[in-house]
Design an enzyme around this catalytic site. Sequence first.
Site, PDB file in Angstrom:
ATOM      1  N   HIS A 140       0.884  -1.138   0.015  1.00 12.93           N
ATOM      2  CA  HIS A 140      -0.131   0.058   0.152  1.00 12.93           C
ATOM      3  C   HIS A 140       0.979   0.873  -0.264  1.00 12.93           C
ATOM      4  O   HIS A 140      -0.004   2.302  -0.277  1.00 12.93           O
ATOM      5  CB  HIS A 140      -0.804   0.354   1.148  1.00 12.93           C
ATOM      6  CG  HIS A 140      -2.582   0.845   0.984  1.00 12.93           C
ATOM      7  ND1 HIS A 140      -2.563   1.771   1.914  1.00 12.93           N
ATOM      8  CD2 HIS A 140      -2.984   0.487  -0.197  1.00 12.93           C
ATOM      9  CE1 HIS A 140      -3.929   2.318   1.263  1.00 12.93           C
ATOM     10  NE2 HIS A 140      -3.677   1.778   0.728  1.00 12.93           N
ATOM     11  N   HIS A 182      -9.048  10.553  -0.335  1.00 14.33           N
ATOM     12  CA  HIS A 182      -8.142   9.548  -0.024  1.00 14.33           C
ATOM     13  C   HIS A 182      -6.512   9.563   0.410  1.00 14.33           C
ATOM     14  O   HIS A 182      -6.297   8.997   0.787  1.00 14.33           O
ATOM     15  CB  HIS A 182      -7.978   9.244  -1.486  1.00 14.33           C
ATOM     16  CG  HIS A 182      -7.114   7.930  -1.360  1.00 14.33           C
ATOM     17  ND1 HIS A 182      -6.516   7.843  -1.502  1.00 14.33           N
ATOM     18  CD2 HIS A 182      -7.407   6.461  -2.216  1.00 14.33           C
ATOM     19  CE1 HIS A 182      -5.486   6.413  -1.689  1.00 14.33           C
ATOM     20  NE2 HIS A 182      -7.306   5.923  -1.447  1.00 14.33           N
TER      21      HIS A 182
END
Length: 610
Positions: A268, A496
């Site tokens: 990630h 985000h």
Amino acid sequence: MSQDSQHGKWCVSSSEEDDNDELPPSKTPPKPPQTPPSNHNSPSPVIDPSPPEVKLEPSPPPALVIGSEARQQAAKNQINPVKYESSPSLAGKRKTDSVDGAGWALSDSDDDDDLKKTTQAAPPAKKAPSPKRRKVVNERPPSPHGRVYYIDEPDDFFESTLPCQDDMFRFYLNKVTGLDKKYNNGALHIKDILSPLFGTIKESVQFNYCFDIAWMVQQYPPEFRDRPVLIVHGDKREAKARLVQQAQPFPHIRFCQAKLDIAFGTHHTKMMLLWYEEGFRVIILTSNMIRADWYQKTQGMWMSPLFPKLPKGSSDTCGESPTFFKRDLLEYLASYRAPELEDWIQRIKEHDLSETRVYLVGSTPGRYVGSDMDRWGHLRLRKLLYEHTSSIPGENQWPVVGQFSSIGSMGVDQTKWLAGEFQRTLTTLGASSLRPNTPIHLLYPSVEDVRTSLEGYPAGGSLPYSIQTAQKQLWLHSYFHRWQADATGRTHAMPHIKTYMRASPDFTELAWFLVTSSNLSKAAWGALEKNNTQVMVRSYELGVLYLPSAFNMKTFTIRKNPFPFSSSSSGFPVPFDLPPTPYAPKDQPWIWNVPYSQAPDTHGNVWVPS
């Protein structure tokens, strides 16, 4: 069975209700519905009467299959949206005995492991029947974006300018299409980051979770588009094959697969390493390498100074910063155990990173014991806060504010992780920690935030909080606060970005601030095991921590209005409004895999997960 909470009623059943409103699946894909003519009597969000010019495409290409299931569903909905109707018929079976239309539905499942449910191989799902198109009664005004998703940015949108050289924090937001120009003043697009104004790129590395390689290549200036790029990813099997297939037209692209040795972990981390003729630069950010993440979402990044090359013959320890950023970056890269990164490790050793004033906070997969426990994850954050901050008078009243775009499973009660080990980390100031009365405010978009956003419901594809997880941790929702960012002009640009911070009770000062790829999950931050003698981390993550001591301050003052940008302000540009606003009783946290049909979004569509 139903469960009530202050944010609505969730219904869990065997879904044996009547489905008379549904039609059998069509043998041919339905054509995207045309937006009906305007009816000013219908309730709708305010739409700019002078919409920007639309990119007209005779037939939109199929969505690139990338990212989470939520992102893929959002891509499908953008191409073939379900238009709002006065009594919409939704695909799939679901319980309808909700209160005031606020219920969330879920069919029965014997699987109590949310991670297994979303990642293990499952039998092929039945194709959801196409929703029945009823006669439209309350017609919607035309969508300002037409029937294709993306609109053209203004002519001056990609005008690159160097950030102010005296900007001490080097923390930036991304440019957002559709905002007033002043709210993009001082923000950066990926084209800005890769611009020749920042240096003459020789090679680069892109660490990320999602990639659209053709789009990524187009973001490099033409003169740099054939320069070598190394992509560091975590894809396996079919996903890896698709990624390699994407790169076939681009022989200058190579790959490095991150080792994910613990189940359900992800790569990630979002970072760029840029090697220039003039030096070296690091960018740590929150955006995936896909257009949707750079379009109408709020993202954040730290951009390093241009690091010069050290004189020949310098030792590997030269060019270190007071925050030991160079050492920690090299340690993070070494954790990949990847031959593809060896040249980059050597290049970093040859550069002077001494100007860096932030600390690196990373996660790498593994089970760690003894002195290794505080190298990664939230225990790494705890160690830095212990060693480089000091106790503050009245600190019990200094709230922790966390903000993220995804939520993992944290247990049946708050003490299992959030209000236990993670709170102890977030409340550490010097030798003090584990303040049970410290307020914790968690910012996460509500359904209404998503519905009225610039993207509408498809923005929820980047907020993958599932009903399977949510219905097991209703206790969490008492922590929730709305996403509001009027001062930055980004209230309707869904976040985000992921940030965590400790603020004064009046929200004028900060004890610390972290921007990171880590969402609110044990997989990202790690969790203690074996009676707290071991910590287990599943994923690769990376962020930078701002501590006042590294800037010769006791606390950071908070800059209330980050835009228009001004380098003369010494305050920290927090990217949302303060104080946070708690959810009202009618507010519901966004859940990506349930339908929303009671009201249309800003494009006149409803949300119908498959």
